[in-house]
Motif scaffolding. Structure first.
Motif, PDB file in Angstrom:
ATOM      1  N   TYR A 105       3.396 -23.801  46.599  1.00 18.85           N
ATOM      2  CA  TYR A 105       2.327 -23.577  47.568  1.00 18.85           C
ATOM      3  C   TYR A 105       0.996 -23.997  46.948  1.00 18.85           C
ATOM      4  O   TYR A 105       0.708 -23.678  45.791  1.00 18.85           O
ATOM      5  CB  TYR A 105       2.283 -22.103  47.984  1.00 18.85           C
ATOM      6  CG  TYR A 105       3.489 -21.676  48.789  1.00 18.85           C
ATOM      7  CD1 TYR A 105       3.541 -21.876  50.159  1.00 18.85           C
ATOM      8  CD2 TYR A 105       4.590 -21.093  48.164  1.00 18.85           C
ATOM      9  CE1 TYR A 105       4.645 -21.491  50.897  1.00 18.85           C
ATOM     10  CE2 TYR A 105       5.707 -20.704  48.895  1.00 18.85           C
ATOM     11  CZ  TYR A 105       5.723 -20.912  50.261  1.00 18.85           C
ATOM     12  OH  TYR A 105       6.816 -20.546  50.995  1.00 18.85           O
ATOM     13  N   PRO A 123      10.069 -21.170  59.655  1.00 13.87           N
ATOM     14  CA  PRO A 123       9.283 -20.843  58.467  1.00 13.87           C
ATOM     15  C   PRO A 123       9.764 -21.687  57.281  1.00 13.87           C
ATOM     16  O   PRO A 123      10.935 -22.091  57.216  1.00 13.87           O
ATOM     17  CB  PRO A 123       9.569 -19.351  58.245  1.00 13.87           C
ATOM     18  CG  PRO A 123      10.004 -18.852  59.589  1.00 13.87           C
ATOM     19  CD  PRO A 123      10.721 -19.979  60.247  1.00 13.87           C
ATOM     20  N   GLU A 136      10.483 -21.111  54.188  1.00 14.18           N
ATOM     21  CA  GLU A 136      11.605 -20.615  53.398  1.00 14.18           C
ATOM     22  C   GLU A 136      12.930 -20.840  54.121  1.00 14.18           C
ATOM     23  O   GLU A 136      13.937 -21.213  53.495  1.00 14.18           O
ATOM     24  CB  GLU A 136      11.423 -19.124  53.082  1.00 14.18           C
ATOM     25  CG  GLU A 136      10.300 -18.804  52.114  1.00 14.18           C
ATOM     26  CD  GLU A 136       8.929 -18.872  52.771  1.00 14.18           C
ATOM     27  OE1 GLU A 136       8.870 -18.990  54.021  1.00 14.18           O
ATOM     28  OE2 GLU A 136       7.917 -18.819  52.043  1.00 14.18           O
ATOM     29  N   GLN A 137      12.961 -20.619  55.445  1.00 15.29           N
ATOM     30  CA  GLN A 137      14.186 -20.858  56.200  1.00 15.29           C
ATOM     31  C   GLN A 137      14.520 -22.346  56.257  1.00 15.29           C
ATOM     32  O   GLN A 137      15.690 -22.736  56.189  1.00 15.29           O
ATOM     33  CB  GLN A 137      14.047 -20.290  57.614  1.00 15.29           C
ATOM     34  CG  GLN A 137      13.993 -18.778  57.671  1.00 15.29           C
ATOM     35  CD  GLN A 137      13.938 -18.269  59.107  1.00 15.29           C
ATOM     36  OE1 GLN A 137      14.380 -18.936  60.039  1.00 15.29           O
ATOM     37  NE2 GLN A 137      13.361 -17.074  59.276  1.00 15.29           N
TER      38      GLN A 137
END
Length: 843
Positions: free
Chosen positions: A37, A17, A19-20
């Motif tokens: 985004y 993902p 964020e990770q």
């Protein structure tokens, strides 16, 4: 640097993902400052998946009741197409087939007719007699740009009926590229990091092209006059190109990275720079003039005195010797690595192209960008260092894209002037040392895997292959060769850092020290500084920290015009990062005055101090001498305004004696002992309101100088003229040496004190401090305190005289002093001042 995820995915599989992924990159040294985004959940205005689609125009007709409005019938994957009213100027009656963005009733968009980003909800309305509840969208309404002149036309391959969020939605990583991570200042550079961190493989873009033109050697040659400034220069020629817009996908990627699309040639040059991190430049070949040699010649050299060049921004630049130029035999064409010249730029009429990819000295590029204030994307990368090996990579990738999107015939061959090819960097890595420094056991195989994932070549010691190892070398060594795109690998320590960050700093365990703590040693200099800080803060002052870098012109402002200034040589920076920070400071006074000037107009009372070093060239010429100093700066009212004192208007302001009180409080708190205050003159201070402070030792060591700022200096710093500005400048090391390390602490007196006043008439030239010192010496141990409380001048005492009134405190530790004891001490004091100073007692 902005990294669109959609572009990154082209070169490496994204398995985490977003964020990770951002967290992993940050822990590995590429700090992701923000995730932006675009059209997706998390953005300011996500595109509704059930209301905003990719559509296709079926037909466009005129509005029956309005000349400037059109009726566009749009297919978007539903059972029936929809007709919308639009005034877009970039579609005409009779058009069909164009791919557009369709927003249905209830969709949230930006209002294209209002300034800024104002969100609106699409509602049903009647436009000139026709009901309308949907619209075809412009870039501004979608938040893609500020463009609202027409609707957004999508590529022909845009899938009709797909939610726009699936087609154009994206996430952009904003990554802080530090000088130590300049290798990642490109999309592929970040892809290499992602591949290493997630176990993926980098997919490189195609670089093939067909060269069918004449041999380039017949048309062009390259002359590098200083290979230190220009290690490599590659050039190719394309004839018969067509200038036009770049493809939509390229424009979109450039826009997400913060760059404006211009035309296919310029966009491809910018695209290659963002993709591989190596800037390129395109010249109009016909603007490269043929000189005496009879063949077009590209010359790279430093600028000469008096040369000028009009750059792409229309500015005429006066060039300096540190600028590197790309020239023909007639004159300059561009400022190398920073900005092209207006005369050789690619124009609408350009048909023949000279495409260049070269490497430049990063220090020179940094100086040029700073001097001319030309901070471009190219100079950003070149100033951080780009490996010369990437020049040919960028050249080949550029030719592939130019041939595909601009047409033309590429000349056979690429000119490659590379006088001193960079040698591969090979480092021997000791795995035992890696584990020792990191405090974790990483297998040799894992170390090799990590380095190979970063494109290092790794060869194990022969003993590993044979299974032989000795007790003295438990783990086999690795011979590591650095990839061509890396300039930051110099030794084993760099490889250990690479292993640690890819292995994961968060995986390295925290281990408490298991050994005995090392012995502690005092730091007298630091302890003394802390004592001074505590005393000055207790006296109501606030500490400041100013720049250690300044300019000679800035420091010259602390001296009154026409007076001797500081003529000592400065420690000069070889490569200053700012024209206002070119030398190491000689004094703390200029920084204190700068801070005072910035605050005194906004506060009724300002009282500041700074402890710091000044820097002077050393005798051996290596490191400068650092001399610790203390500066105090005060101005404004004597006390802060309060409900008791009222506002600052009309309140007493601080003067010379307020500063002297702070100095006395500091010296008393340091238990410095006896000092003398002597009048003096100095070009920074007001004549007659300046004093030196000297220790009462054999040499009369000068501790510092303080007083009121000279009016001309105050004017130079634009400080208010309605209040004194007070400055003290002390040699902190001299203060420390004069301060006693041990001092006597006395009990609180048990017996009462006797206080009496003594007024003495002395000559005008006798300092009050000298009188007080004489009184103390005569009074001995029983005289506890001497305080001056009045000074009088007038006819009653005669011209050239002054009356000094002192309050004397007598006190014994073992008894109450009788009147005769006090009278005896008073008589002794009077005899001393009469005999030594010619004083008389004022009756």
């Amino acid at each position: 640097m902005r990294v669109p995820i959609s572009w990154l995915r082209e070169y490496v599989e994204i398995t985490l993902p977003i964020e990770q992924l951002a967290e992993k990159l940050t822990l590995a040294g590429l700090e992701v400052e923000r995730i932006e985004y675009v059209g997706l959940p998390g953005s300011e205005l996500p595109w509704d998946r059930d209301k905003i689609f990719v559509g296709q125009l079926l037909k466009v007709e005129r509005h029956p009741n309005a000349d400037r409005l059109l009726l566009a019938t749009v297919e978007y994957g539903a059972a029936q197409p929809i007709t919308v009213v639009t005034g877009a100027p970039n579609i005409q009656p009779g058009d069909s087939g164009q791919k557009v963005v369709l927003a249905l009733k209830g969709a949230r968009l930006y209002d294209g007719h209002k300034e800024g980003k104002v969100i609106m909800t699409l509602k049903e309305a009647t436009l000139r007699g026709i009901k309308n509840d949907s619209m075809v969208c412009s870039e501004k309404e979608l938040g893609l740009s500020d463009e609202h002149e027409g609707i957004l036309i999508l590529p022909d391959d845009a899938p009709v009926g797909v939610p726009l969020a699936d087609y154009l939605g994206d996430a952009v990583l904003e990554i802080a590229i530090l000088p130590s991570t300049a290798r990642a200042a490109s999309i592929i550079g970040v892809a290499r990091e992602v591949a290493a961190l997630t176990g993926q493989t980098v997919r490189y873009p195609p670089m093939d092209f067909i060269a069918e033109g004449d041999a380039i050697e017949r048309e062009l040659r390259i002359e590098i006059r200083d290979s230190r400034l220009n290690p490599r220069f590659t050039a190719s020629i394309i004839k018969g190109i067509t200038i036009g817009p770049s493809p939509f996908w390229m424009q979109r990627r450039l826009a997400l990275c913060g760059m404006r699309a211009i035309n296919n040639i310029v966009d491809i040059s910018n695209y290659v720079m963002l993709e591989f991190g190596h800037p390129t430049h395109a010249f109009d070949l016909d603007a490269v003039r043929v000189g005496p040699s009879g063949i077009r010649t590209i010359i790279t050299r430093p600028a000469q005195a008096g040369e000028t060049l009009t750059t792409l921004d229309g500015q005429v630049r006066a060039l300096q010797p540190t600028d590197i130029l790309v020239c023909d035999e007639v004159g300059p064409l561009s400022v190398a690595g920073v900005m092209g010249g207006a005369d050789s730029e690619v124009k609408e009429t350009t048909r023949n192209l000279l495409f260049e990819a070269a490497s430049w000295d990063n220090i020179s590029i940094r100086k040029t960008a700073r001097h001319h204030n030309l901070h471009s994307e190219a100079s950003y990368r070149f100033s951080r260092g780009v490996h010369p090996a990437l020049a040919m990579v960028a050249q080949q990738r550029g030719l592939h894209l130019l041939q595909k999107y601009a047409g033309g015939v590429i000349s056979r061959g690429i000119l490659d002037a590379y006088p001193s090819p960079a040698r591969p960097v090979t480092v021997t890595l000791q795995p035992d040392r890696v584990n020792k420094l990191l405090g974790v056991e990483i297998p040799v195989e894992e170390m090799a895997r990590i380095l190979r994932s970063l494109e290092f070549e790794v060869k194990a010691d022969d003993r590993q292959e044979s299974g032989v190892a000795t007790p003295h070398d438990r783990l086999p060594r690795l011979t590591v060769t650095t990839p061509e795109h890396r300039l930051d690998i110099e030794g084993e320590h760099d490889l250990i850092e690479e292993i640690a960050r890819i292995y994961g700093y968060d995986r390295i365990p925290e281990t408490l020290m298991a050994d005995a703590l090392p012995p502690t040693h005092g730091n007298p200099e630091l302890d003394f500084e802390e004592r001074v800080r505590d005393l000055l803060v207790g006296a109501g002052l606030q500490e400041i920290v100013t720049y250690r870098l300044t300019t000679p012109e800035q420091e010259a402002r602390i001296y009154a015009p026409g007076t001797p200034a500081d003529d000592r040589p400065y420690v000069t920076l070889a490569n200053p990062i700012n024209p206002e920070r070119t030398v190491m400071r000689h004094t703390l006074v200029s920084g204190a005055l700068e801070t005072l000037a910035a605050n005194v107009r906004h506060h009724a009372r300002v009282a500041l101090f700074e402890i710091g070093a000044v820097f002077l060239p050393s005798a051996d010429g290596l490191l400068p001498d650092e001399q610790p100093r203390l500066v105090i700066a005060m101005s404004g009212t004597r006390t802060e305004p309060s409900w008791r004192t009222g506002n600052a208007n009309g309140a007493p302001v601080m003067d010379f004696y307020d500063l002297k009180g702070v100095v006395e409080s500091l010296l008393e708190g340091l238990h410095l002992g006896e000092v003398t205050y002597d009048p003096t003159t100095h070009p920074t201070y007001y004549p007659g309101r300046t004093a030196t402070v000297r220790a009462c030792d054999a040499r009369g060591t000068l501790l510092g100088i303080f007083g009121e700022l000279h009016p001309r200096v105050r004017e130079a710093w634009a400080l208010p003229a309605d209040r004194p500005v007070l400055i003290a400048d002390f040699d902190l090391e001299a203060l420390r040496r004069a301060t006693a390390t041990d001092y006597t602490v006395k009990d609180v007196p048990r017996f009462p004190a006797t206080i009496e006043d003594l007024a003495l008439v002395v000559d005008e030239g006798v300092p009050a401090a000298t009188v007080a010192q004489t009184i103390r010496q005569a009074g001995g141990a029983l005289l506890r305190d001497v305080r001056l409380f009045d000074v009088y001048r007038g006819e009653q005492i005669g011209p050239g005289k002054k009356s000094l009134a002192y309050s004397l405190t007598y006190q014994a530790e073992d008894r109450t002093l009788a009147d005769k004891d006090v009278e005896k001490l008073r008589a002794k004091i009077i005899r001393a001042v009469e005999g030594q100073l010619g004083a008389t007692v004022r009756r």
